[in-house]
Design a protein around this motif. Sequence first.
Motif, PDB file in Angstrom:
ATOM      1  N   ARG A  12      -2.885  -6.337  -6.468  1.00 34.39           N
ATOM      2  CA  ARG A  12      -4.057  -7.128  -6.094  1.00 34.39           C
ATOM      3  C   ARG A  12      -5.253  -6.203  -5.883  1.00 34.39           C
ATOM      4  O   ARG A  12      -5.090  -5.055  -5.466  1.00 34.39           O
ATOM      5  CB  ARG A  12      -3.703  -7.825  -4.772  1.00 34.39           C
ATOM      6  CG  ARG A  12      -4.745  -8.674  -4.133  1.00 34.39           C
ATOM      7  CD  ARG A  12      -4.163  -9.272  -2.845  1.00 34.39           C
ATOM      8  NE  ARG A  12      -3.951  -8.271  -1.810  1.00 34.39           N
ATOM      9  CZ  ARG A  12      -4.829  -7.945  -0.864  1.00 34.39           C
ATOM     10  NH1 ARG A  12      -5.995  -8.554  -0.815  1.00 34.39           N
ATOM     11  NH2 ARG A  12      -4.543  -7.035   0.061  1.00 34.39           N
ATOM     12  N   GLY A  60       2.771  -8.959  -3.833  1.00 35.47           N
ATOM     13  CA  GLY A  60       2.179 -10.096  -3.152  1.00 35.47           C
ATOM     14  C   GLY A  60       1.178  -9.633  -2.108  1.00 35.47           C
ATOM     15  O   GLY A  60       1.263  -8.507  -1.627  1.00 35.47           O
ATOM     16  N   ARG A  64      -1.457   1.126  -0.825  1.00 29.41           N
ATOM     17  CA  ARG A  64      -0.368   1.876  -0.180  1.00 29.41           C
ATOM     18  C   ARG A  64       0.952   1.588  -0.892  1.00 29.41           C
ATOM     19  O   ARG A  64       1.862   2.407  -0.881  1.00 29.41           O
ATOM     20  CB  ARG A  64      -0.286   1.483   1.294  1.00 29.41           C
ATOM     21  CG  ARG A  64      -0.189  -0.012   1.551  1.00 29.41           C
ATOM     22  CD  ARG A  64      -0.490  -0.332   2.998  1.00 29.41           C
ATOM     23  NE  ARG A  64      -0.475  -1.750   3.281  1.00 29.41           N
ATOM     24  CZ  ARG A  64      -1.079  -2.290   4.330  1.00 29.41           C
ATOM     25  NH1 ARG A  64      -1.749  -1.545   5.166  1.00 29.41           N
ATOM     26  NH2 ARG A  64      -1.009  -3.593   4.535  1.00 29.41           N
ATOM     27  N   GLN A  88      -7.770  -4.942  -3.578  1.00 34.13           N
ATOM     28  CA  GLN A  88      -7.800  -4.938  -2.104  1.00 34.13           C
ATOM     29  C   GLN A  88      -9.257  -4.940  -1.661  1.00 34.13           C
ATOM     30  O   GLN A  88      -9.774  -3.935  -1.157  1.00 34.13           O
ATOM     31  CB  GLN A  88      -7.063  -3.718  -1.588  1.00 34.13           C
ATOM     32  CG  GLN A  88      -5.671  -3.599  -2.180  1.00 34.13           C
ATOM     33  CD  GLN A  88      -4.586  -3.540  -1.143  1.00 34.13           C
ATOM     34  OE1 GLN A  88      -4.789  -3.106  -0.022  1.00 34.13           O
ATOM     35  NE2 GLN A  88      -3.404  -3.981  -1.522  1.00 34.13           N
TER      36      GLN A  88
HETATM   37  N1  ASP Z   1       1.276  -6.824   0.750  1.00 29.85           N
HETATM   38  C1  ASP Z   1       0.919  -5.511   0.263  1.00 29.85           C
HETATM   39  C2  ASP Z   1       0.362  -4.650   1.361  1.00 29.85           C
HETATM   40  O1  ASP Z   1       0.434  -5.023   2.518  1.00 29.85           O
HETATM   41  C3  ASP Z   1       0.025  -5.578  -0.933  1.00 29.85           C
HETATM   42  C4  ASP Z   1      -1.289  -6.275  -0.763  1.00 29.85           C
HETATM   43  O2  ASP Z   1      -1.672  -6.677   0.350  1.00 29.85           O
HETATM   44  O3  ASP Z   1      -1.971  -6.410  -1.778  1.00 29.85           O
HETATM   45  O4  ASP Z   1      -0.103  -3.558   1.084  1.00 29.85           O
END
Ligand code: ASP
Length: 317
Positions: A228, A269, A174, A230
């Motif tokens: 990252r 992050g 997202r 996911q």
């Molecule tokens: N913190 C971000 C999110 O909530 C990115 C992630 O979780 O990889 O989408």
Amino acid sequence: MENTCIWPHKDYIDVNQLTPELANYLMDLAEQFRQVNNRQVKKVPTLRGRSVVLFFSEDSTRTRTSFDMAGKRLSCDTFALGKSGSSLNKGESLKDTALTLQAMNPDVIVIRHSSSGAPKFLADRLGCSIINAGDGWHGHPTQALLDLFTLRRRWNGEFKDKELLIVGDIAHSRVARSNVDLLTMMGVKVHIFGPSTLMPAGVETWPVTVHKKFKEALEGKDAIMCLRLQQERMRGGLLPDLSEYSNTFCLTPELLRLAKPGCLVMHPGPIMRGMDLSAEIADSVESTILEQVNAGVATRMALLMALCTRNGQEISE
Ligand code: ASP
């Protein structure tokens, strides 16, 4: 602090509600709050007496803490509710939980939810302001604001002719979706690169250049945003092997040298060292990772203030 609010919306659900003028308005306000956050006394009375509910039904470190801090630094009362401590776990519907919260008269509900569209669903039904703090794969519009704020500071407000590459799991991100839309609107040329199995359906309609080779993708870039994997959102079989992934997609110092000198390295992050980017890069001067976290408090203060003082009210301290 003098400010004439030009913010017109009850809610903040998607970056497509922004115009360059509104984005710059929030950025200017956030710059003032960044200075407040650097003082010894990091609190202003601006939103004294307002109530903000933090309703996070998915995990969060940065977003939840920074909204909480943002509210408290504006003198709001903040109330945190998670899925595990709420009646969602007893089978109550999202709508009924939200109506229950609204009956307590909060000014703002900040919601993170695993279903794309959950914040919009509430915004259409409740009278209080709703902020999308991340909904499924759809959007993370406050992350895009804090990333814009970080880049605006580093690039002295110049977005035109800047080129940014987003690397990694684009399909489930997202953050990528919100950043592509907002940064493109501000004049940045956005490129993406990642495993073909982690490219989103319909990517050909996105306003981006899609790359097939990392080295080519890096050439001439002013900033790289690593993402990252996911894994919590992946169905099986999308990636054969994690070590093969890191061999190909992890940003290393050797690869970074192919970008423009001084190229920034961003990451929303949580970072996975050695997987998304090398530890050396995460800790380098090019890394803006902690600046982004820092920007999160100021930009969320700006947004809370905009929503709570919309319709042209004058606010002065
Ligand atoms: N913190 C971000 C999110 O909530 C990115 C992630 O979780 O990889 O989408």
